[in-house]
Structure formats: C-alpha cells, structure tokens
Design an enzyme around this catalytic site. Structure first.
Site, PDB file in Angstrom:
ATOM      1  N   CYS A  12       0.806  -1.218  -0.049  1.00 49.13           N
ATOM      2  CA  CYS A  12       0.079   0.110   0.094  1.00 49.13           C
ATOM      3  C   CYS A  12       1.159   1.104  -0.119  1.00 49.13           C
ATOM      4  O   CYS A  12       1.625   1.340   0.739  1.00 49.13           O
ATOM      5  CB  CYS A  12      -0.951  -0.022   1.163  1.00 49.13           C
ATOM      6  SG  CYS A  12      -1.696   1.488   1.501  1.00 49.13           S
ATOM      7  N   CYS A  15       0.109   3.481   2.516  1.00 41.40           N
ATOM      8  CA  CYS A  15       0.644   3.342   4.101  1.00 41.40           C
ATOM      9  C   CYS A  15       1.916   3.498   4.177  1.00 41.40           C
ATOM     10  O   CYS A  15       2.394   3.798   5.177  1.00 41.40           O
ATOM     11  CB  CYS A  15       0.313   1.965   4.260  1.00 41.40           C
ATOM     12  SG  CYS A  15      -1.486   1.444   4.139  1.00 41.40           S
ATOM     13  N   ASP A 393      34.932  17.835 -20.572  1.00 41.01           N
ATOM     14  CA  ASP A 393      36.442  17.836 -20.358  1.00 41.01           C
ATOM     15  C   ASP A 393      36.955  17.191 -21.597  1.00 41.01           C
ATOM     16  O   ASP A 393      36.236  16.380 -22.002  1.00 41.01           O
ATOM     17  CB  ASP A 393      36.749  17.314 -18.966  1.00 41.01           C
ATOM     18  CG  ASP A 393      38.156  17.415 -18.855  1.00 41.01           C
ATOM     19  OD1 ASP A 393      38.870  18.596 -18.928  1.00 41.01           O
ATOM     20  OD2 ASP A 393      38.923  16.309 -18.445  1.00 41.01           O
ATOM     21  N   ASP A 581      36.354  12.969 -16.113  1.00 39.35           N
ATOM     22  CA  ASP A 581      36.950  11.656 -15.768  1.00 39.35           C
ATOM     23  C   ASP A 581      36.720  11.417 -14.341  1.00 39.35           C
ATOM     24  O   ASP A 581      37.031  10.186 -13.807  1.00 39.35           O
ATOM     25  CB  ASP A 581      38.269  11.353 -16.040  1.00 39.35           C
ATOM     26  CG  ASP A 581      39.163  12.462 -15.236  1.00 39.35           C
ATOM     27  OD1 ASP A 581      38.630  13.191 -14.398  1.00 39.35           O
ATOM     28  OD2 ASP A 581      40.358  12.640 -15.822  1.00 39.35           O
ATOM     29  N   ASP A 585      37.960  16.543 -11.428  1.00 39.29           N
ATOM     30  CA  ASP A 585      37.109  17.259 -12.102  1.00 39.29           C
ATOM     31  C   ASP A 585      35.994  17.528 -10.933  1.00 39.29           C
ATOM     32  O   ASP A 585      34.699  18.107 -11.275  1.00 39.29           O
ATOM     33  CB  ASP A 585      36.364  16.758 -13.302  1.00 39.29           C
ATOM     34  CG  ASP A 585      37.227  16.837 -14.410  1.00 39.29           C
ATOM     35  OD1 ASP A 585      38.228  17.887 -14.731  1.00 39.29           O
ATOM     36  OD2 ASP A 585      37.377  16.019 -14.937  1.00 39.29           O
TER      37      ASP A 585
END
Length: 685
Positions: A12, A15, A393, A581, A585
C-alpha cells in the site's frame, strides 16, 4: 547513525507514506524515508534499542500485515499467506451469480447478500475499523467500507457485493503486478553472485562470497559470475562484462588482468586472487548506489506526494457536498445523490499515482544500470532528461587520453632536450609526464629543487640553473621569449635564464565513437555542446571542428574551468551537465545540474564525485542514458495524465449519475494496474 529495514509485504503506497510521516515524528529521528518500490525503511538520528523497538511497533500498528526485517538479516523464505484471496474471490463471485438467478423472499435475499458481503469484505472492514481508532480516516479501506455499506443501506445489495468483489480482485492483480515489477527490477540488477569456489589444496570449496578473504585463491568456471574483484593468476577466457558495463561483446582477459565482481566467465576456467572483500566489491557498490538512488526524489515524485495528501480529503469533502446540497437545496432525491456521493468515494484513492510514479523512476534507474550507467537518484534522472547543454572535459572524455610524443621542434639537440624534460617530469604523475619519461632512453639527470606549479608545469635546478618545463604561460611568467609557431597538439616548452630551449609536441587521439555520440545527443535535444581544455587554441579548435562542437574554451587552468562552467550555467535556460573523468573534476562535477563521470569502472573517487557514472570508457553510453531518462519521464507523465484523466472523467460521470460503482472501482484499482505495468517499460532500452 543510520538504520535500514525491509518492510516485507508492503503493498500500500498510502501506508508507506503514513509510515514515513510517523517515523519522522519519533523524538530523536533526524531523517526518515520509506521506499515503496524496494519495500525499505531508512532512518537516521540518535538511535537506541528502545527507539528501534518503538519504530517496529509503529510500523506494525500502521500496517499489521507488514513484516519488519533488518537489512543485515538474511531472509530465508518468504512468508506464505494463510488464505489465498483468489479462492475467496471466486467463491463470492459464484455465489453472486447464483443469487442473481434465484427468486427468494426479501429477508432471505438480504441475508444471503449480507453473508457474501461479509465474506468478501471482512478484512477491509477490520482494517477500516482499526484505522479509525488510530485516527487514520482517509484511507482506501475506510472509503471502500463507507461506499459499500452505504450502497447496502440504500438497497443496492448486488452492487455493494460486486463493487467489493471487483475491488478485491483488482487489489489481488495489483499486488501481483507490483510484486512482479519489483522482481523484474531486482532481476535486472542481479549482479551479486551467490557463491565462490575457494581453492583449498587440490579441492574447491563452495562458500558464500562474504566468507572469502582478500588474498585467497578462487576458481571461476565457465558460465559462472565472478564472485569478487580479482586478478587472474592462471588461464585466459572471454568474459561477459555486460552486467556492469552494458557492453554486448565479450572481452578477452588473461593473466594479471583484473576482473570485477558480477562479470561472467564464458569459455574457460580462471584461477584468480581476490583483491577486494564482498562488502567492497564493485558489484556491491553498484547495487548500493542503485538501492540508495530512490532517496534522491525527483520533483515529479515530490509533487505526487504532496498531491496525494490533499487529493483524498478534497474528494471526500466533495462527496459530502454532493450527498447533501442537491437534496437540501434543490429538492432532489436523497438516495440518488447519496449513491453518486458513494461512487465519488470509491474513486478518491490516489493509488495509481503514488504506486506507479516511484516504480517508473526505479525501473528507469534499473534500465540505465542494465546499460552500464549508474544514476544516483531519480532527480538526476529527471535532470538528465531535460538537458539543454553538455560541457565536456577534453582528455579522457572526448579524447582517448593516450598521449603520444609526435615531434621535437626548435632544438639542435632533440635527444638532450628530451632527456632534460624527462628528468624534471619524473617528479610528476601527469599522463603527459609519463609519456615524456617513456620516450626518453637516456639516463636521468640530477635535477634539484623540483616543484610543480598546477596548471602551468614544473621548474627545477640543473647545474645551478633554473629550468622551466611547461606551457606557454609558465615560460611567459619566467620572462622567456617564445618564437611564433603554428603547431597542432599539446605543446610542452623548455627554457632557462630567459633562453628558450625547444618544444615537445604531444598529441591525443579523438575517441572513434565521440562524433556519433555527439550527433545523437543533438538529436535528443541537446542544443549546446562545449569543450573545456587547457590546450592551446589551435589544438582545441581542431578537435572542435572534427566533432562539430558548439563552443570551445581553451588555455584553461584547473581553477579556470569552474569559472568557465559557471558562465555557461548562468546562460542556460535549462539543465546543464558536465562530463569528465571524475578524478580531478570534482568541483565542476559538483556544480553541474548533472555531474557525469566517464570510464569509472571500479573508481571510488569518480563514483563519489558524480551524479551519473558511466561504467565503461565509452561515450556512446551517454546518449543511451539520456534515452532511458527521457523514456522514463514520458512514462511518468503518461501515468500521471492517464490516472488523473480517468479519475477526473469518472468523477464527472459519477456526479452526473452516469458512472456506476463498478466503473469507479476500475478508475481506482484498474488504472493502478495499468499504470504499474506501464512503469515496467522503463526497464527496456
């Protein structure tokens, strides 16, 4: 401190929301969430044994049929229901048909219909009664009880029984559909192996993967999953990497190669040394990411949660007005309008929405995982579907990252220049430094006082003279004049004491799939594709032309990438992704609406830094991820429009007296069933 429990038998969705709201109110709880799709309760805070006991009791109080199981416990077997509801449904249906053809006295007819009604609805009536005492009035059990009792009270005996019968039948098929949906999603994510063959002398012992220690020797037979991240000691074989990467073509592995847990050995046995235990294996980490993905809810999910809280009370209020106003103010027949009001009540449960929407997102995340893409939350999946701009990049993303020294220019002694450069570059682990070191065949020179200047290069002392090795900016800062040059590639300049010594030309190759991947992204609605790189303008422009990029920003230092990305982010009207990568970064990945790391199979740093992890170093996975995200969002919208549309139409028809309670039942459980089945389509590519 965080705790996880599985709520077995949670069928449910309303619920589930009630349990979540109740647990949040427990003193000491900082955060709580119930994941309906995975039947999982997660909460954190100042937890103690008494609190855990209270939370378990709270769950059982709200949903008595749910079994609370700790996430750390092994579930030996599923509990079977004592009574098959289908038998009861068939029995009542046959009784209803029989009564239709019998001509009996009014009291006997009432008695028999009443018995059938109790047989088909006793569990609903009990739940409704218990919920009333707990103050939970607006749930589907109460609404169905009131609607059918009301129908009985106005003499609609057959309809009262039939409505409850159809409701129970719909609930039965709905539960089956939800269970099958969960099973299908889990099967799609079946990475975790069941056993490992540990080598003990000349024999193999079959044990659970969690009992195998790092350093032990295991044997994987053809057709079996690799149980733990391991390196090959003996043998070679083709291995199916698709469970992790989505790559359809098996790859060949040989001695000293590393194979990750979840991959499947195809054609020959492999003897391997275990590198990681079960808890830290790649398969376990991927499963944990997917299981935790639903904690990051998308705006669509949050909207449905808020909508469900006011929708049911609003419809109940309208039902009351529908029953009272026409008879009271317009002298209409009370029984007629009461019937219409009761029909209204049957339609008021928003199950189709609160069940199908989270299932759609979870199925979408599962579908992406099948294709080697891990999406760490439904909000990121929604953002991925709405991308307007993607920033890349360069190195390792659009290019292979396999640097090659192609030329040494402006030097009378190229070998000496390479020797000097390699001697200084020895102090750096940058990929370009490794290439220069590899190309040098001469003995290294004694360089002193070496220091690396991030984004510029290195400097050191040789025979009392300062030597500079790096980009154009490094030599300009050292006031070393550079000759004009028109070279394509990454240029590493050398200089000393205002004297230019020469230049090394390093080239990187564009990935073969990059051009097609970018074309597909454009076709999927990405209007801007931008490349950020530290390379010079000529090299960057050449790559940009070959890939038909919208824009390129070159000569960027690491800190410049964040500034450049901020500018792009501020210009865009929609969502912006950054693809890198994942290793260095992190600042840009974190700032993006969707941070995507490439080729991150087994890389903890990349997995932590990004919102979307492409497990294979293949750019073609990015458009596949976008397709899955867009398809999922289409399914979510379809389910919302379909569920609300059908309910709205049936509500109008019910108010006009055209729709019966049977049609109202279809608008509830029938629509839910269709929406759940529709959600499963997100698992397919």
């Amino acid at each position: 401190m965080e705790k996880k429990y599985y709520l077995k038998g949670l069928d449910c969705a309303n619920c589930a929301q009630k349990i979540e709201d109740a647990v949040k109110k427990v003193p000491g709880i900082e955060k709580a969430q119930v994941d309906f799709a995975q039947e999982k309760l997660t909460y954190s805070g100042n937890i103690n044994p008494k609190m855990e006991k209270n939370i378990k009791e709270l769950v059982k109080k709200i949903e008595p049929e749910v079994t609370v199981v700790s996430a750390t416990e092994e579930i030996e077997s599923e509990e079977e229901e004592e009574n098959n509801p289908l038998i009861r449904i068939i029995g009542v249906f046959l009784g209803l048909v029989l009564l239709h053809f019998l001509s009996l006295s009014a009291p006997l007819t009432f008695a028999l219909y009443f018995i059938l009604y109790l047989l088909i609805s006793y569990d609903i009536l009990l739940k409704a009664g218990k919920n009333i005492f707990r103050g939970e009035v607006f749930d589907e059990n109460f609404l169905m009880a009131i609607a059918t009792i009301g129908a009985f009270a106005i003499g609609e005996y057959p309809e009262a029984v039939a409505v409850m019968l159809f409701y129970q039948l719909g609930e039965y098929f709905q539960d089956l559909a939800v269970a099958n949906s969960r099973k299908s999603i889990k099967n799609a994510l079946s990475l975790r192996p069941d056993f490992a063959h540990v080598k003990k002398g000349d024999t193999l012992e079959k044990v659970a993967p969690n009992l195998v220690a790092i350093g032990e020797t295991i044997v994987v037979l053809p057709g079996e999953k690799v149980p733990l991240d391991s390196s090959i000691l003996k043998g070679s074989a083709y291995v199916d990497t698709a469970p992790l990467t989505g790559e359809a073509v098996p790859k060949h592995f040989q001695e000293n190669d590393e194979i990750l847990a979840g991959m499947i050995v195809k054609d020959a046995p492999l003897t391997m040394k275990v590198l990681k235990d079960d808890a830290n294996s790649t398969a376990a980490k991927i499963l944990a990411l997917v299981e935790n993905a639903t904690s990051q809810k998308a705006p669509a999910e949050k909207f449905i949660t808020r909508f469900a809280k006011w929708y049911t009370p609003a419809v109940v209020a309208l039902a009351v007005l529908l029953a009272v106003i026409p008879p009271l103010f317009f002298a209409q027949d009370f029984q007629t309008w009461l019937y219409r009001a009761l029909t209204f009540l049957v339609i008021s449960c928003p199950c189709a929405l609160v069940i199908s929407v989270p299932l759609s997102f979870f199925a979408g995340i599962g579908g992406a995982s099948k294709n080697g893409v891990i999406i760490k939350g439904s909000q990121y999946l929604e953002n991925l579907a709405n991308l307007d701009t993607i920033v890349f990049d360069k190195t390792g993303t659009l290019t292979k990252g396999n640097f090659v020294l192609t030329e040494i220019v402006n030097s009378n002694q190229p070998k000496d220049l390479l020797q000097l450069a390699a001697s200084i570059e020895k102090h750096s682990n940058h990929p370009i430094s490794l290439v220069i070191q590899k190309e040098n065949k001469a003995p290294l020179l004694p360089i002193e006082n070496v220091k690396e200047i991030a984004g510029f290069g290195l400097q050191g002392t040789f025979k009392g003279e300062e030597i500079f090795v790096g980009n154009e900016k490094l030599l300009k800062n050292a006031k070393i004049p550079l000759p004009k040059m028109n070279l394509d590639g990454t240029l590493i300049h050398l200089g000393k004491k205002q004297e230019y010594l020469g230049t090394l030309v390093i080239k990187d190759e564009v990935k073969p799939e990059a051009s097609d991947a970018l074309r597909q992204l454009n076709a999927l609605g990405v209007k801007q594709t931008v490349m950020l790189t530290g390379d010079n303008e000529k090299t960057a422009a050449e790559i940009s032309r070959s890939l038909h990029l919208s824009e390129v920003k070159s000569n960027l230092l690491p800190q410049d990438k964040v500034t450049a990305f901020e500018e792009i982010l501020n210009k865009s009207q929609k969502k912006v992704a950054f693809v890198g990568d994942g290793m260095n970064d992190a600042p840009v990945l974190a700032r993006a609406d969707v941070g995507i790391s490439m080729g991150s199979l087994g890389s903890d740093a990349a997995i932590e830094a990004s919102d979307v992890v492409i497990m294979e170093d293949n750019l073609s996975r990015l458009p596949i991820a976008m397709k899955v995200a867009k398809k999922t969002m289409v399914l979510v919208k379809e389910n919302i429009i379909f569920a609300l549309g059908v309910k709205f139409i049936v509500l109008i028809l019910g108010a006009l007296g055209i729709a019966s309670m049977g049609l109202a039942v279809f608008a509830d459980v029938g629509v839910t069933l269709i929406a759940v089945l529709n959600a499963l389509r997100a698992l397919k590519k």
